[in-house]
Design a protein around this motif. Structure first.
Motif, PDB file in Angstrom:
ATOM      1  N   MET A  52     -18.992 -14.017 -21.202  1.00 23.22           N
ATOM      2  CA  MET A  52     -18.594 -14.251 -22.583  1.00 23.22           C
ATOM      3  C   MET A  52     -17.338 -15.117 -22.626  1.00 23.22           C
ATOM      4  O   MET A  52     -16.457 -14.977 -21.797  1.00 23.22           O
ATOM      5  CB  MET A  52     -18.324 -12.924 -23.284  1.00 23.22           C
ATOM      6  CG  MET A  52     -19.533 -11.997 -23.356  1.00 23.22           C
ATOM      7  SD  MET A  52     -20.897 -12.651 -24.312  1.00 23.22           S
ATOM      8  CE  MET A  52     -20.427 -12.204 -25.970  1.00 23.22           C
ATOM      9  N   ALA A  53     -17.295 -15.987 -23.600  1.00 21.83           N
ATOM     10  CA  ALA A  53     -16.132 -16.848 -23.740  1.00 21.83           C
ATOM     11  C   ALA A  53     -15.452 -16.547 -25.076  1.00 21.83           C
ATOM     12  O   ALA A  53     -16.120 -16.368 -26.092  1.00 21.83           O
ATOM     13  CB  ALA A  53     -16.564 -18.308 -23.698  1.00 21.83           C
ATOM     14  N   LYS A  54     -14.140 -16.445 -25.023  1.00 18.25           N
ATOM     15  CA  LYS A  54     -13.383 -16.221 -26.254  1.00 18.25           C
ATOM     16  C   LYS A  54     -13.019 -17.570 -26.844  1.00 18.25           C
ATOM     17  O   LYS A  54     -12.363 -18.381 -26.204  1.00 18.25           O
ATOM     18  CB  LYS A  54     -12.127 -15.409 -25.946  1.00 18.25           C
ATOM     19  CG  LYS A  54     -12.053 -14.160 -26.788  1.00 18.25           C
ATOM     20  CD  LYS A  54     -10.775 -13.398 -26.623  1.00 18.25           C
ATOM     21  CE  LYS A  54     -10.961 -12.016 -27.247  1.00 18.25           C
ATOM     22  NZ  LYS A  54     -10.768 -10.923 -26.350  1.00 18.25           N
ATOM     23  N   VAL A  55     -13.472 -17.820 -28.049  1.00 20.56           N
ATOM     24  CA  VAL A  55     -13.258 -19.121 -28.674  1.00 20.56           C
ATOM     25  C   VAL A  55     -12.536 -18.920 -29.994  1.00 20.56           C
ATOM     26  O   VAL A  55     -12.832 -17.980 -30.725  1.00 20.56           O
ATOM     27  CB  VAL A  55     -14.620 -19.819 -28.913  1.00 20.56           C
ATOM     28  CG1 VAL A  55     -14.416 -21.180 -29.536  1.00 20.56           C
ATOM     29  CG2 VAL A  55     -15.393 -19.940 -27.624  1.00 20.56           C
ATOM     30  N   THR A  56     -11.596 -19.787 -30.258  1.00 23.24           N
ATOM     31  CA  THR A  56     -10.901 -19.729 -31.542  1.00 23.24           C
ATOM     32  C   THR A  56     -11.444 -20.824 -32.453  1.00 23.24           C
ATOM     33  O   THR A  56     -11.453 -21.996 -32.082  1.00 23.24           O
ATOM     34  CB  THR A  56      -9.391 -19.939 -31.343  1.00 23.24           C
ATOM     35  OG1 THR A  56      -8.963 -19.078 -30.296  1.00 23.24           O
ATOM     36  CG2 THR A  56      -8.627 -19.616 -32.605  1.00 23.24           C
ATOM     37  N   VAL A  57     -11.923 -20.423 -33.610  1.00 20.54           N
ATOM     38  CA  VAL A  57     -12.419 -21.389 -34.588  1.00 20.54           C
ATOM     39  C   VAL A  57     -11.565 -21.257 -35.842  1.00 20.54           C
ATOM     40  O   VAL A  57     -11.568 -20.205 -36.478  1.00 20.54           O
ATOM     41  CB  VAL A  57     -13.898 -21.124 -34.936  1.00 20.54           C
ATOM     42  CG1 VAL A  57     -14.396 -22.197 -35.883  1.00 20.54           C
ATOM     43  CG2 VAL A  57     -14.754 -21.066 -33.690  1.00 20.54           C
TER      44      VAL A  57
END
Lengths: 458, 554
Positions: free
Chosen positions: B1-6
């Motif tokens: 899983m990748a933590k992405v900031t949008v």
């Protein structure tokens, strides 16, 4: 077509000789000596792929197709055998020369095909390639026939095939004809086309060096680049470096000079010769007229005015510093009689015709630019057109599309309008439909701002 | 899983997701055309432009694989300007005739023009035309109009990657590019109408639905296709008691985003209602049937059955919901004491649908609920025995194609009293003594068990005309005559009563997502689950106010 060069030509050395396309005459002129030398040195470990790669790296050879990317570095991007496993590596020779103003590869193909083949052989050796392809532009029927014949001859004489000259090296070269699309000169579109699909550029990454033709590591090199490889192995990297006029731009270079010069043609000269020297080689501007503008790197390079190009070294870095680009060294010279709006329209027509139709901004933008430019030169321009042209151009380039085609398409429009705006305005002043006015783009911007302020625009 | 900031919101997405999916997961609606969750990424519409921190150039978000720690800026000036630009390019040649375009109301171009388009057009050039390529059928179900095409290639990729038939291709290039079939080929495959579903604009529309109803008038009801045992999730789209079309409902484990043409175009059939009142023939023999009321009809049924209960035979149907089948079985066993009802299913032709989990799944039974019927206590027979009972009760009269065959019907007619549930007229209803009018699929409520053993619920789309009842209501009213059932029971009541005794139903909840499936329209935020993305429960998911109409996914 070839002209005088300041030093004895290397790449063009055999142009003009009788029967220069035959293998025998090539061998008689010392051809395939490097290939033999390398193959003979394989068993003894005297020649290894790494050695060839290192030579090319040391030579500072930059890709001659247009981007000017260091060739040796490109080769090192191919994954090592441990990483790529069973996947073969492919070498593709990009002979899809279609950039308006460029005709150097065609000369090499039609007059000295074995030089290209030898370059390909050496590059294939360096990259552990078993099967290399020449992707030749569909319109170059004559060139394709010559290459086909040359490849067949090389196979026949044992320079290609299995266990070439008893060295244990296998290599096959196949000539593949395109169907005549400019975009297939873009390396990923070339790969797609080679695979039998429509020539649509791919999304990068992955780059071809990792996943190219049929998903395998692939190196795509220009005809001239590969020809240079032969001479680097022939004469050494130091020689090659010594030819260029500066550290970062080395080796001999073919300049395609066309347009309003006395003697248009392909000229071999050290990379980085100043503009004036090159112009002198081509006999100067025709009829002693004044120089107006120069497109220095094929039609996709922004045009430079006579003042801007004065004293510029004709190489990758020199032209970037002059806010243009070297591209494929297709130098189009325009004298004072040139009608810049018409010239720009002509180029826009080419790009509208050649856009592959994949990305929206390019597919829709290139015909739009053309329609507007045509309207202007047909005397139906509007005052707001020039700003609109620039605005449309600006929203087509810089990452808006998959490949750089649209950046190429807008370069002549932007440079033409910004540098020769008066000529466009003269057309618009004579316009027969000046009353056909539309909202100025500035009003639009305000309107958008209003919408945003009202919370309508999300 | 990748933590992405949008846009400042943190989401966790699988490592193989792309930036566009991450944006949607974060509830940030990035407009797009060519991206489709089940088709390959081509990144060519250039609509989903966003900024990615550390990357100088603007990016098409669908082409950017996520990585841990990635920061996506989807709503910056630069990103919005890029999307405005793409919208402007798309609209310079697209006809601005939404009022006469059948896609209006469910058109992505229309929605995105509202969300990201310029208020006025800056072009004054003549628009592109495609004479000869407009309003032309390119297959039995699909009509193409290239003036409306935005060259997103979804349909081409659908035919290449999903059906693997590859009928469609690009022809010409640049501004002249059109999507058309290969020379001499038609867009004719078993899922061809899905090409019109994936078309974001009005370039491909289905012949059968085209110009029949403005889509914003349509009510959408969740249902399940009854064309075969696969049980594709569908949305019945209807208005004023008329069914206009079926659309697939997203069901990743069953039909995914697709449905077959056969199932889709059964929709028109639902509008047929040949029997509006019960019909009865009291004297027997040649006397004409006459219309009657339910009281008399059901009393007559009861009287006929009670004459000689031992000689009653009941035939069910795999078109019954499990609830109806259970009622029928319970009635037979507890009240009539005639043993379990039989049923038979037509086999073939083979239907198929594709999803990402199973690949192709096939259905050879031409009815939706044989498994549910068996579980509810009906006995499956391959051929109906030719005994001649005193009373033959058939629910319903369209249980097999053979019911149209007079020879087959003659065998059944040997019973002295023939009672059928029926909606449409066929040889069997012509021969019947008592006809009880029942509602079609669109009028029913209940559950089906599909080929994979999934229990799926159908909802009532259209309440049937006043005197027509559902099979469920008929059985309840009939059972009430033996004091077996309460007429007030709903499908849900029956579902809950039978749960304990029917295999596969224990522990299921009537309202659970597993039964109900996805809604006909999915908002981008809800699409999260459809895409199988995990949401960080600690993170609040925002939904940006949007002027876009709620859209079908994608």
């Amino acid at each position: 077509m070839s002209g005088l060069s300041p030093a004895p030509p290397v790449l063009l050395a055999r142009i003009g000789k009788p029967n220069s396309v035959s293998l025998d005459s090539y061998v008689a002129d010392g051809g395939y000596a490097s290939w033999k030398k390398v193959l003979e040195g394989v068993k003894g470990g005297e020649w290894t792929p790494a050695k060839v790669t290192d030579m090319v790296k040391a030579s500072g050879l930059r890709g001659r197709g247009g981007a000017g990317f260091p060739c040796g570095m490109k080769w090192t991007f191919v994954p090592t055998k441990e990483k790529r496993g069973d996947k073969p590596v492919y070498l593709l020779c990009n002979a899809d020369e279609s950039e308006p103003g460029t005709f150097k590869d065609r000369l090499l193909i039609e007059k000295d095909p074995h030089q290209i083949l030898e370059g390909m052989m050496l590059a294939s050796f360096a990259l552990d390639v078993k099967h290399a392809y020449i992707y030749i532009r569909g319109e170059m029927v004559h060139g394709a026939e010559i290459l086909d014949k040359a490849v067949a001859e090389a196979h026949e004489k044992g320079f290609l095939g299995t266990d070439v000259l008893g060295s244990g090296v296998d290599l096959t070269i196949t000539v593949h004809r395109g169907a005549g699309a400019y975009i297939c000169g873009e390396e990923t579109a070339l790969i797609e086309s080679l695979e039998g699909k429509r020539g649509h550029p791919r999304i990068k990454p992955p780059f071809p060096a990792v996943s190219g033709a049929w998903g395998c590591p692939t190196v795509v090199n220009n005809v001239e680049t590969l020809s240079c490889v032969k001479h680097i192995v022939d004469r050494g990297a130091e020689w090659f470096k010594g030819v260029g006029r500066n550290e970062k731009n080395t080796g001999p270079k073919l300049y395609c000079v066309s347009g309003h010069v006395e003697k248009p043609g392909v000229y071999e000269a050290p990379t980085g010769i100043p503009w004036e020297e090159l112009l002198a080689l081509a006999g100067g501007v025709r009829g002693g007229r004044k120089l107006k503008a120069v497109i220095p790197g094929g039609s996709s390079a922004p045009m430079l005015t006579a003042a801007e190009i004065a004293g510029v070294p004709m190489d990758f870095d020199g032209l970037v510093a002059a806010k243009s680009m070297f591209g494929s060294a297709g130098i189009i010279v325009m004298d004072e009689t040139t009608d810049i709006p018409k010239a720009v329209t002509n180029i826009a027509k080419f790009y509208a015709h050649e856009s592959c139709g994949q990305c929206t901004p390019c597919r829709e933008g290139t015909p739009w630019l053309l329609k507007m430019l045509r309207r202007i030169v047909n005397g139906e321009g509007k005052k707001s057109d020039l700003d609109l042209l620039l605005q449309i151009s600006n929203q087509m380039g810089n990452g808006m599309t998959i490949c750089v085609f649209s950046d190429a398409a807008i370069a002549p429009v932007i440079s033409g309008i910004t540098k020769f705006r008066g000529e466009f305005e003269a057309y618009i002043e004579k316009s027969t439909k000046p009353e056909f006015e539309q909202k100025a783009p500035t009003d639009l911007t305000n309107e958008i701002a209003d919408r945003k302020a009202a919370g309508i625009h999300s | 899983m990748a933590k992405v900031t949008v846009d400042g919101r943190v989401v966790e997405v699988p490592n193989d997701a792309n930036a566009l999916e991450a944006c949607r997961a974060a509830g940030v609606d990035v407009p797009h055309f060519c991206y489709h969750p089940r088709l390959s990424i081509v990144g060519q519409c250039r609509m989903c432009m966003v900024e990615v921190e550390g990357v100088p150039k603007i990016q098409a978000s669908c082409t950017v694989p996520v990585r841990d720690g990635m920061v996506i800026k989807a709503s910056t000036e630069k990103a919005l300007a890029a999307r405005n630009a793409t919208m402007e390019f798309l609209l310079i040649n697209h006809p601005l005739d939404c009022p006469i375009c059948d896609q209006a109301g469910e058109c992505k171009l229309q929605d995105n023009a509202f969300a990201a388009g310029l208020p006025v057009s800056r072009t004054s050039e003549p628009r592109r035309q495609f004479p000869g390529y407009d309003r032309t059928p390119i297959g039995p179900h699909v009509i193409a109009d290239m003036t409306r095409c935005i060259q997103c290639t979804r349909c081409i990729r659908f035919c290449e990657e999903i059906t693997e038939t590859g009928e469609l291709t690009f022809i010409e290039r640049g501004g002249h590019t059109i999507v058309w079939t290969h020379e001499g080929k038609a867009l004719d495959n078993d899922l061809s109408a899905c090409a019109a579903d994936v078309c974001p604009v009005g370039a491909l529309t289905t012949r059968d639905f085209r110009f029949r109803k403005r889509v914003w008038w349509l009510d959408k009801t969740r249902s399940v296709c009854d064309g075969c045992e696969i049980g594709c999730n569908i949305s019945i789209e209807h208005r004023d008691r008329i069914v206009y079309r079926f659309l697939p409902r997203v069901a990743p484990a069953v039909n995914d985003f697709w449905m077959c043409d056969y199932g889709r175009f059964r929709s028109e059939e639902l509008n047929r209602q040949d029997f509006l009142k019960p019909e009865i023939r009291v004297a027997g023999g040649d006397a004409e049937r006459r219309q009657t009321n339910w009281g008399e009809a059901l009393d007559a049924v009861k009287a006929a059955i009670e004459k000689d209960p031992s000689k009653v035979r009941v035939i069910g149907s795999a078109f019954l919901t499990t609830e109806e089948a259970w009622l029928l079985a319970a009635l037979c066993k507890d009240s009539l004491k005639v043993g379990s009802p039989e049923f038979t299913v037509d086999i073939g032709p083979k239907r198929r649908i594709r999803n990402k989990v199973d690949g192709w799944i096939y259905g050879s039974e031409a009815a939706p609920n044989s498994r549910g019927c068996e579980a509810a206590g009906l006995t499956r027979t391959s051929s109906l025995s030719s005994s001649s009972p005193a009373v033959l009760y058939i629910s319903d009269a369209s249980f097999s194609e053979k019911c149209k065959d007079p020879a087959f019907v003659a065998g059944l007619r040997q019973a002295s009293v023939l009672i059928v549930h029926a909606r449409t007229r066929n040889a069997l209803t012509d021969a019947a003594d008592i006809v009880l009018p029942v509602a079609p699929l669109s009028g029913k409520e209940g559950t089906f068990v599909n080929a994979k053993g999934l229990v799926q619920r159908i909802d009532t789309a259209i309440v049937s005309p006043p005197v027509v009842r559902t099979d469920l209501e008929v059985l309840l009213n009939l059972g009430a005559r033996w004091n077996a059932f309460d007429t007030q029971w709903t499908a849900r009541d029956v579902f809950e009563k039978m749960q304990a005794s029917v295999a596969g139903y224990a522990g299921l909840a009537w309202d659970s997502d597993a039964l109900v499936g996805n809604p006909p329209s999915i908002s981008p935020a809800a699409a999260y689950d459809v895409l199988g993305l995990e949401r960080d429960p600690g993170v609040e998911v925002f939904s940006r106010p949007s002027v876009t109409a709620p859209d079908r996914l994608p």
